[in-house]
Design a protein around this motif. Structure first.
Motif, PDB file in Angstrom:
ATOM      1  N   SER A 370       0.834  -1.211   0.000  1.00  0.00           N
ATOM      2  CA  SER A 370       0.000   0.000   0.000  1.00  0.00           C
ATOM      3  C   SER A 370       0.860   1.250   0.000  1.00  0.00           C
ATOM      4  CB  SER A 370      -0.930  -0.007   1.219  1.00  0.00           C
ATOM      5  OG  SER A 370      -1.825  -1.106   1.170  1.00  0.00           O
ATOM      6  N   MET A 371       1.936   1.231   0.767  1.00  0.00           N
ATOM      7  CA  MET A 371       2.841   2.378   0.790  1.00  0.00           C
ATOM      8  C   MET A 371       3.477   2.588  -0.580  1.00  0.00           C
ATOM      9  SD  MET A 371       6.338   2.905   3.045  1.00  0.00           S
ATOM     10  CE  MET A 371       7.188   1.674   2.054  1.00  0.00           C
ATOM     11  N   ARG A 373       2.316   1.622  -3.489  1.00  0.00           N
ATOM     12  CA  ARG A 373       1.276   2.030  -4.443  1.00  0.00           C
ATOM     13  C   ARG A 373       0.896   3.497  -4.260  1.00  0.00           C
ATOM     14  NH1 ARG A 373      -2.016  -1.418  -2.846  1.00  0.00           N
ATOM     15  NH2 ARG A 373      -1.266  -3.126  -4.175  1.00  0.00           N
ATOM     16  N   ARG A 374       0.966   3.985  -3.044  1.00  0.00           N
ATOM     17  CA  ARG A 374       0.493   5.331  -2.727  1.00  0.00           C
ATOM     18  C   ARG A 374       1.560   6.404  -2.927  1.00  0.00           C
ATOM     19  NH1 ARG A 374      -0.418   4.283   2.153  1.00  0.00           N
ATOM     20  NH2 ARG A 374       1.545   5.123   2.978  1.00  0.00           N
ATOM     21  N   ASP A 375       2.809   6.121  -2.589  1.00  0.00           N
ATOM     22  CA  ASP A 375       3.808   7.182  -2.460  1.00  0.00           C
ATOM     23  C   ASP A 375       4.952   7.121  -3.469  1.00  0.00           C
ATOM     24  OD1 ASP A 375       2.369   8.046  -0.240  1.00  0.00           O
ATOM     25  OD2 ASP A 375       3.556   6.817   1.149  1.00  0.00           O
ATOM     26  N   PHE A 376       4.986   6.109  -4.348  1.00  0.00           N
ATOM     27  CA  PHE A 376       6.179   5.916  -5.175  1.00  0.00           C
ATOM     28  C   PHE A 376       5.847   6.001  -6.662  1.00  0.00           C
ATOM     29  CE2 PHE A 376       7.390   4.390  -1.110  1.00  0.00           C
ATOM     30  CZ  PHE A 376       8.777   4.517  -1.024  1.00  0.00           C
ATOM     31  N   PHE A 395      12.597   7.299   1.502  1.00  0.00           N
ATOM     32  CA  PHE A 395      12.156   8.516   2.184  1.00  0.00           C
ATOM     33  C   PHE A 395      12.561   9.816   1.466  1.00  0.00           C
ATOM     34  CE2 PHE A 395      12.881   5.187   5.364  1.00  0.00           C
ATOM     35  CZ  PHE A 395      11.598   5.074   5.882  1.00  0.00           C
ATOM     36  N   ARG A 398      12.039   8.314  -3.834  1.00  0.00           N
ATOM     37  CA  ARG A 398      10.779   7.597  -4.061  1.00  0.00           C
ATOM     38  C   ARG A 398      10.494   7.389  -5.547  1.00  0.00           C
ATOM     39  NH1 ARG A 398       6.493   9.647   0.610  1.00  0.00           N
ATOM     40  NH2 ARG A 398       7.857   9.136   2.384  1.00  0.00           N
ATOM     41  N   VAL A 467       3.235  -0.525  -7.974  1.00  0.00           N
ATOM     42  CA  VAL A 467       3.393   0.860  -8.412  1.00  0.00           C
ATOM     43  C   VAL A 467       3.171   1.013  -9.916  1.00  0.00           C
ATOM     44  CG1 VAL A 467       5.877   0.653  -8.786  1.00  0.00           C
ATOM     45  CG2 VAL A 467       4.902   2.878  -8.258  1.00  0.00           C
TER      46      VAL A 467
END
Length: 657
Positions: A370-371, A373-376, A395, A398, A467
């Protein structure tokens, strides 16, 4: 010469290509303008400087890369001192040799066509330099464009008489059981998958459209869907903070009864495009191995050094399976190990997930995906990373390629107490509808993760699919073309058909020529009654056919009767043939002046034209001094025009004259 340098530019150091190509262009322009050679002092300084630079960057003067670099440098330096026909011949011959040296790197159909075309041009240049119309020491003036047909014809004839010798030697000359150019240079892959994985390594082949291998499924076997086309290669366990490597002690562990098949079995044949290494690729998971290879506990297909000659092999796989429902302690410890120190923020994040979800591996995997998929973002050109590469990627930047996502995911899983490892190979493939096989290209190179869960064993998790799901659905090649705006190349039927036909030709070339090794040569010899290992009879057959081909070549050359290459002599032959139509045949002992006088006497109506043509030929062919190029072209054009205007009737119509 420029073409020979371009053929080898792919394997030359970038700095050397950037230096040699401009030097060659400048030298060619200087010769064209009539400038003298570069002073000897400057040539010596360039020689020493380039040699020292090659020795420093390549660490040796031997081997394919260093040898090609040194030969390319010497060729350009020779051009800087070229001042006569002898030097020009040497430059052409060395250029041909350099073009052939490209075969040490690649024997593909495209490489063969390019090199063969360059060799034909080299032979044409040598034939042109051989034309005897001027003193070679004085330098030959440039012929008109029309006269290039003569040296081209001579070059093609030369090729025609030596091709039979080459074919006979290719088929029958004894072959080695292993590559001649072995050693350290062959042990590592030049492109695609290697036995180590560094962050940013695979992104370098994202736009490399070269074939990796071709796959032909057995009749009645349906190829798996895109999400299941993972071609397993190597499993990497050890991470030092920057590079992933394999674990040799696991690579040699027996894998009996480690795989539980849950789906249908797929039987297929793989043909590698590159020279084989000590491992093989197969659909995840392989159930059988090629002869001489074995399957390890982590499903790698590896073999001893002597088992890497065959490019083609058969495998049976299943895309639905359970692997190692019980994990040995040694593998568990290796799959949880992370480097001491470094990447503190990634460690802290993994511990945080562990505290939040406990031993619920599925929940930790879901939160990580989920991280991602959401932030990268997925990119073919990710930014470089520093010492704490995992922290910087997670961090700061990304933005990454498949190895960035797989490496960071495995690091987080291990920090969270979940056994994990990296698998490298290929993902995807393109179906060639004309050839009926699947083509996997270097741009399909991929890295993904495997995590171990109690009762389920090792499970494939591809964070890249979270992603960029289209990367998994379309494969690396299709996704790269789409990102580059090339969707029309895939969808356009005319291009797809052309591309498929070209690849079919490349596949045929590989099967019939590149794959013709000592084993297939043995099959050919047995078919003509020569048992395997009978080198004496093999050599006798080769010698017999070689002498036969050379005899045919000699006969052809004798029948040709020494065709002229001089443009003046070629025109004079046409002049004599035209007069022969009118019944005036030139005798073998008759010179141009005497022949012209006799022809003028027998054909009085054409006497003035005959004498003018003969005089022009004599003035050109036997000139006391070298004519300027422009003057020579004008006089050749005038001679050709006069010959066209000469109308001679056949002997039956001679009375009309």
């Amino acid at each position: 010469m420029l073409a020979a340098l371009a053929l080898n530019a792919r394997w030359l150091p970038t700095w050397l290509s950037a230096l040699l190509l401009p030097m060659a262009v400048i030298a060619i322009i200087a010769r064209w303008r009539g400038s003298g050679p570069l002073p000897a002092v400057w040539r010596l300084l360039l020689l020493v400087g380039v040699s020292v630079a090659i020795a420093t960057t390549q660490s040796t003067f031997f081997g394919r890369e260093a040898g090609a670099a040194l030969l390319s440098s010497m060729l350009v330096l020779k051009l800087l001192e070229t001042s006569n026909v002898r030097d020009a011949r040497l430059v052409v011959m060395v250029s041909n040799f350099l073009a052939l040296a490209a075969f040490l790197h690649s024997q593909s159909l495209a490489q063969t066509i390019a090199t063969s075309s360059l060799l034909v041009l080299g032979l044409v240049a040598l034939q042109w330099l051989r034309i005897d119309r001027v003193d070679a020491a004085a330098g030959a003036p440039e012929p008109s464009a029309r006269e290039w047909r003569v040296p081209l014809r001579e070059a093609l004839v030369t090729l025609a008489v030596v091709v039979p010798f080459a074919i006979v030697s290719f088929l029958l000359f004894p072959r080695l059981g292993s590559p001649l150019w072995g050693g350290a240079e062959q042990s590592r892959s030049r492109v695609g998958i290697d036995d180590e994985l560094e962050l940013g390594a695979l992104s370098g082949v994202a736009l490399n459209d070269d074939p990796a291998f071709r796959v032909r499924f057995d009749r009645g076997v349906e190829a798996p869907a895109a999400p299941d086309r993972y071609w397993r290669g190597l499993v990497l366990w050890n991470f030092d903070g920057r590079v992933w490597k394999g674990a040799q002690r696991f690579a040699h562990t027996r894998a009996d009864n480690a795989v539980e098949t849950l789906g249908k079995r797929l039987e297929y044949e793989i043909t590698l495009a590159e020279p084989p290494r000590l491992w093989r690729f197969a659909l995840d998971a392989p159930l059988t191995t090629p002869a001489g290879f074995r399957r390890t506990a982590d499903l790698q297909i590896t073999g001893p050094p002597g088992a890497h000659a065959e490019r083609r092999y058969r495998v049976i796989s299943s895309t639905r399976f359970r692997l190692q429902a019980k994990l040995p302690d040694a593998q568990r410890q290796a799959a949880l190990r992370i480097p001491v120190g470094g990447n503190p923020r990634a460690r802290a994040l993994g511990l945080q997930w562990r505290q939040r979800h406990g031993e619920n591996a599925g929940a930790i995997v879901s939160e990580a995906l989920s991280m991602v998929r959401r932030d990268f973002l997925y990119s073919l050109d990710p930014p470089p990373l520093g010492a704490n590469a995992i922290d910087e990627f997670l961090f700061t930047t990304r933005i990454g390629f498949c190895e960035h996502f797989a490496s960071s995911f495995v690091f987080l899983m291990r920090a969270a107490g979940i056994p994990a490892r990296i698998v490298t190979g290929y993902q995807g493939g393109y179906r060639n509808a004309i050839g009926g096989y699947w083509l996997v290209r270097q741009s399909d190179a991929h890295a993904w993760a495997e995590v171990w869960q109690a009762g389920s064993g090792w499970i494939r998790v591809d964070p890249t699919g979270a992603v960029a799901p289209e990367r998994v659905m379309r494969g690396g090649a299709g996704f790269a073309e789409g990102m580059a705006g090339g969707d029309w190349l895939v969808a356009g039927s005319w291009w797809s058909g052309m591309r498929d036909r070209v690849d079919v030709l490349a596949a045929v070339w590989q099967r019939t020529v590149i794959d013709f090794d000592y084993l297939r040569q043995g099959d050919l010899l047995r078919s003509v009654g020569i048992p395997e290992g009978d080198r004496t009879r093999q050599l006798l057959l080769w010698l017999a056919l070689v002498f036969a081909s050379l005899g045919v070549a000699a006969l052809v050359l004798m029948l040709r009767g020494g065709r002229p290459t001089s443009p003046w002599v070629a025109l004079y032959r046409r002049f004599a043939a035209r007069l022969a139509r009118g019944g005036v045949v030139r005798r073998i002992d008759e010179g141009p002046a005497h022949f012209a006088e006799r022809a003028a006497t027998e054909l009085p109506v054409l006497a003035s034209e005959i004498r003018a043509i003969a005089a022009e030929f004599i003035a050109l062919r036997y000139a006391a001094e070298v004519l300027p190029p422009e003057t020579e072209r004008i006089r050749l054009r005038r001679l050709r025009t006069r010959l066209k205007r000469l109308r001679v009737h056949r002997r039956s119509d001679a009375s009309a004259l």
